[in-house]
Design an enzyme around this catalytic site. Structure first.
Site, PDB file in Angstrom:
ATOM      1  N   ARG A  35     -18.983  60.238 -24.274  1.00 35.75           N
ATOM      2  CA  ARG A  35     -19.296  61.889 -24.205  1.00 35.75           C
ATOM      3  C   ARG A  35     -18.179  62.759 -24.116  1.00 35.75           C
ATOM      4  NH1 ARG A  35     -23.752  64.335 -20.649  1.00 35.75           N
ATOM      5  NH2 ARG A  35     -24.140  62.270 -19.917  1.00 35.75           N
TER       6      ARG A  35
ATOM      7  N   LYS B  24     -21.606  42.730 -17.276  1.00 33.98           N
ATOM      8  CA  LYS B  24     -22.381  42.596 -15.925  1.00 33.98           C
ATOM      9  C   LYS B  24     -22.067  43.955 -15.287  1.00 33.98           C
ATOM     10  CE  LYS B  24     -20.039  41.507 -12.367  1.00 33.98           C
ATOM     11  NZ  LYS B  24     -19.294  41.944 -11.792  1.00 33.98           N
TER      12      LYS B  24
ATOM     13  N   LYS C 117     -12.074  32.361 -18.984  1.00 33.77           N
ATOM     14  CA  LYS C 117     -10.683  32.234 -18.394  1.00 33.77           C
ATOM     15  C   LYS C 117     -10.581  30.706 -19.131  1.00 33.77           C
ATOM     16  CE  LYS C 117     -11.275  34.896 -14.468  1.00 33.77           C
ATOM     17  NZ  LYS C 117     -10.184  35.973 -14.222  1.00 33.77           N
TER      18      LYS C 117
ATOM     19  N   GLU D 173      -9.825  37.958  -3.446  1.00 35.51           N
ATOM     20  CA  GLU D 173      -9.128  39.006  -3.941  1.00 35.51           C
ATOM     21  C   GLU D 173      -8.191  39.737  -2.834  1.00 35.51           C
ATOM     22  OE1 GLU D 173     -11.110  41.129  -7.369  1.00 35.51           O
ATOM     23  OE2 GLU D 173     -12.676  40.778  -6.123  1.00 35.51           O
TER      24      GLU D 173
ATOM     25  N   ASP E 123     -22.306  41.291  -6.826  1.00 30.33           N
ATOM     26  CA  ASP E 123     -20.959  41.824  -7.741  1.00 30.33           C
ATOM     27  C   ASP E 123     -20.238  40.331  -8.132  1.00 30.33           C
ATOM     28  OD1 ASP E 123     -18.899  43.660  -8.865  1.00 30.33           O
ATOM     29  OD2 ASP E 123     -17.682  42.771  -7.449  1.00 30.33           O
TER      30      ASP E 123
ATOM     31  N   HIS F  34     -20.075  35.061 -11.365  1.00 27.45           N
ATOM     32  CA  HIS F  34     -18.959  34.409 -11.420  1.00 27.45           C
ATOM     33  C   HIS F  34     -19.167  33.072 -10.754  1.00 27.45           C
ATOM     34  CE1 HIS F  34     -17.470  38.051 -13.272  1.00 27.45           C
ATOM     35  NE2 HIS F  34     -17.073  38.534 -12.286  1.00 27.45           N
TER      36      HIS F  34
ATOM     37  N   LYS G 135     -13.327  40.977  -0.781  1.00 23.24           N
ATOM     38  CA  LYS G 135     -12.217  41.704  -1.247  1.00 23.24           C
ATOM     39  C   LYS G 135     -11.211  41.911   0.057  1.00 23.24           C
ATOM     40  CE  LYS G 135     -14.354  43.839  -4.937  1.00 23.24           C
ATOM     41  NZ  LYS G 135     -13.647  43.239  -6.132  1.00 23.24           N
TER      42      LYS G 135
HETATM   43  C1  BG6 Z   1     -15.629  41.728 -11.743  1.00 24.21           C
HETATM   44  C2  BG6 Z   1     -15.964  42.561 -10.394  1.00 24.21           C
HETATM   45  O1  BG6 Z   1     -16.662  41.091 -12.279  1.00 24.21           O
HETATM   46  O2  BG6 Z   1     -14.580  40.839 -11.427  1.00 24.21           O
HETATM   47  C3  BG6 Z   1     -14.867  42.778  -9.565  1.00 24.21           C
HETATM   48  O3  BG6 Z   1     -17.042  43.316 -10.443  1.00 24.21           O
HETATM   49  C4  BG6 Z   1     -13.589  41.955  -9.531  1.00 24.21           C
HETATM   50  O4  BG6 Z   1     -15.179  43.340  -8.371  1.00 24.21           O
HETATM   51  C5  BG6 Z   1     -13.542  41.230 -10.646  1.00 24.21           C
HETATM   52  O5  BG6 Z   1     -12.552  42.709  -8.849  1.00 24.21           O
HETATM   53  C6  BG6 Z   1     -12.511  39.992 -10.432  1.00 24.21           C
HETATM   54  O6  BG6 Z   1     -12.168  39.556 -11.725  1.00 24.21           O
HETATM   55  P1  BG6 Z   1     -10.587  39.011 -11.848  1.00 24.21           P
HETATM   56  O7  BG6 Z   1     -10.649  38.388 -13.249  1.00 24.21           O
HETATM   57  O8  BG6 Z   1      -9.659  39.778 -11.495  1.00 24.21           O
HETATM   58  O9  BG6 Z   1     -10.872  37.637 -10.943  1.00 24.21           O
END
Ligand code: BG6
Length: 490
Positions: free
Chosen positions: A50, A150, A184, A218, A237, A242, A340
């Site tokens: 936009r 996603k 990955k 994380e 999430d 994943h 997290k």
């Molecule tokens: C994303 C999530 O799909 O993957 C995030 O929405 C997350 O919240 C991220 O931080 C983690 O990805 P990676 O590659 O850093 O492990």
């Protein structure tokens, strides 16, 4: 020297071009593919969003953000100049049929044989409308693909709606649903580890394996995405995509080749075999957590609620005990955990084998520890097979638990493309193997919906954990009840 698979010339349209994903991940990925000579000369990158910008101003923004997120040193000036020349930009009101699509279309090559990719780095609520607008503006060719980030929806129903809306304009083979974990290196290597070595397959089942742990920890918090994250939480999430993808690759039956649908057919069988979480099970088999203030990555950090600016029940941590109800895995749980603001960034799969049937070292069997295969996905990619060995030298039978160690950094010294680089080139090649098929996404939501429903009926608590820790104590108890523990220190 890494071998580059040739790709056809392409036009890659990034919608949501001024957003975080585009600037932090996609543009740098495209730059690296350009610099390494994989993107053909006549390829172009066209940003659309936009914001009113000229192509020149957008190039400057791409460069500024590259330097902010990566490093100036990572830039080869000559390659960058060539890359920047191929970047164009058109302001488009993406949700509107007459939002300026003609200008964007004017930047595309008319050559129908050229690959055309529309990368929707946008909120999923827009996917259906944007697909309709692309088609309505006459921008879809035979060789057009759509890439969807996603999350595809927030539950089964919304995922179906999105898939239906996208499917009304694009055939399934044109739709690339990203789960960047599938790009990955170490995740792709799971297939090779399991099926290109004869050692593992005979023992890859519940007869020999006690249980499996999958951890994606994380150290970052919700960052600038608290608005999205608060509606999502760790289950939607991270687990829905994943962690379940990792679980599928660990648990699936051997595919007869690596063609996209062969592998995806095997993965979906695993998703369908996941035992549904009932409200009665939820207390015993799931833990939700949320971080409070603490110290992460050496810095004092706020609690999740402070970052969000209000009270919330959303989980920033989840641990689950999951069963796959089939012959291979009957009785062997999979423990999944993600959060997290944990003590460190660490993604790891631990395959824990059963104890030996009988200890030949006498009653002091405590000295024996089970064989473990630890697959480190990131950082410090590699694998360790932990074995009991006799410590050399005199002094009787002294045992030591030591790893056979494969470190990627030591074994493979060249830079290899990151997940987004690989995924973008796979889209251009039309290779769907690293992307999720519609039925896979929906099967994953079916199971996750069961967990969400169990949580809502059982009103399970969200336990606090201090930022910089390994999650709430209840996560330790989840395994402790089964006489097991998280294997955190190799
Ligand atoms: C994303 C999530 O799909 O993957 C995030 O929405 C997350 O919240 C991220 O931080 C983690 O990805 P990676 O590659 O850093 O492990």
């Amino acid at each position: 020297m890494a071998k580059l698979l040739p790709v056809d010339p392409f036009d890659c349209v990034v919608l949501g071009a001024t957003g975080d994903l585009a600037l932090r991940k996609l543009m740098p990925a495209l730059y690296h593919r350009w610099r390494d000579g994989q993107a053909p000369e006549s390829s172009r990158i066209i940003g659309g969003s936009r914001t009113e910008l000229t192509s020149e101003a957008y190039r400057t923004l791409v460069r500024e953000k590259f330097e902010e997120f990566h490093s100036k040193e990572a830039i080869d000036e000559e390659a960058w100049a060539g890359f920047a020349e191929r970047i164009f930009y058109a302001p488009v009101n993406l949700g509107e049929a007459d939002g300026g699509w003609d200008k964007l279309g004017g930047l595309l090559d008319n050559d129908e044989a050229k690959r055309r990719v529309f990368y929707l780095a946008l909120p999923p609520g827009l996917y259906g409308q944007v697909c309709a607008n692309i088609v309505g503006a006459g921008l879809k060719t035979e060789r057009t693909s759509i890439v969807l980030e996603k999350p595809i929806g927030s539950d089964l129903e919304s995922a179906r709606e999105i898939n239906d809306a996208v499917g009304a304009n694009f055939a399934e083979h044109q739709v690339f649903r990203i789960d960047h974990y599938l790009g990955k290196e170490t995740v792709q290597n799971l297939l090779i580890l399991r099926f290109a070595n004869s050692l593992f397959e005979p023992v890859w089942n519940a007869n020999a394996i006690d249980h499996v742990q999958i951890t994606v920890a994380e150290s970052i918090g919700s960052g600038g995405r608290a608005g999205y994250y608060d509606k999502s939480g760790a289950l939607r999430d991270m687990v829905q995509n994943h962690l379940l993808q990792l679980l599928c690759l660990v648990a699936m039956e051997p595919p007869f080749d690596v063609a996209a649908d062969t592998v995806r057919d095997e993965k979906i069988k695993v998703l369908r075999a996941l035992r549904r979480m009932t409200p009665a099970m939820a207390k015993e088999a799931s833990v939700r957590g949320q971080y409070t203030a603490g110290v992460a990555d050496g810095k004092a950090v706020q609690s999740y609620e402070e970052e969000l600016g209000r009270a919330s029940d959303t989980e920033t941590f989840v641990a689950l005990k999951v069963f796959i109800d089939n012959w291979r895995w009957a009785g062997a749980p999979f423990y999944l955990r993600t959060g997290k603001r944990m003590s460190a960034r660490r993604s790891e799969i631990v395959i824990q084998f059963k104890n030996v049937a009988h200890s030949i070292v006498g009653p002091d069997a405590d000295r024996l520890r089970p064989t473990r295969l630890v697959i480190r996905l990131q950082p410090d990619e590699g694998m360790k097979l932990l074995l009991m060995t006799k410590e050399p030298g005199p002094g009787g039978l002294r045992l030591r638990y030591v790893p056979l160690n494969l470190s990627y950094a030591e074994t493979f010294t060249e830079r290899y493309p990151d997940a987004y680089e690989r995924l973008l080139m796979a889209v251009v090649r039309g290779d769907l193997g690293l992307f999720m098929r519609r039925d896979e996404v929906e099967a994953a939501w079916t199971w996750v919906d069961g967990v969400l429903e169990a949580w809502s009926k059982d009103a399970t608590d969200t336990f606090n954990y201090t930022a910089g820790s390994d999650g709430p104590a209840q996560s330790v108890l989840l395994l402790d009840r089964d006489g097991r523990r998280w294997f955190d220190k190799v």
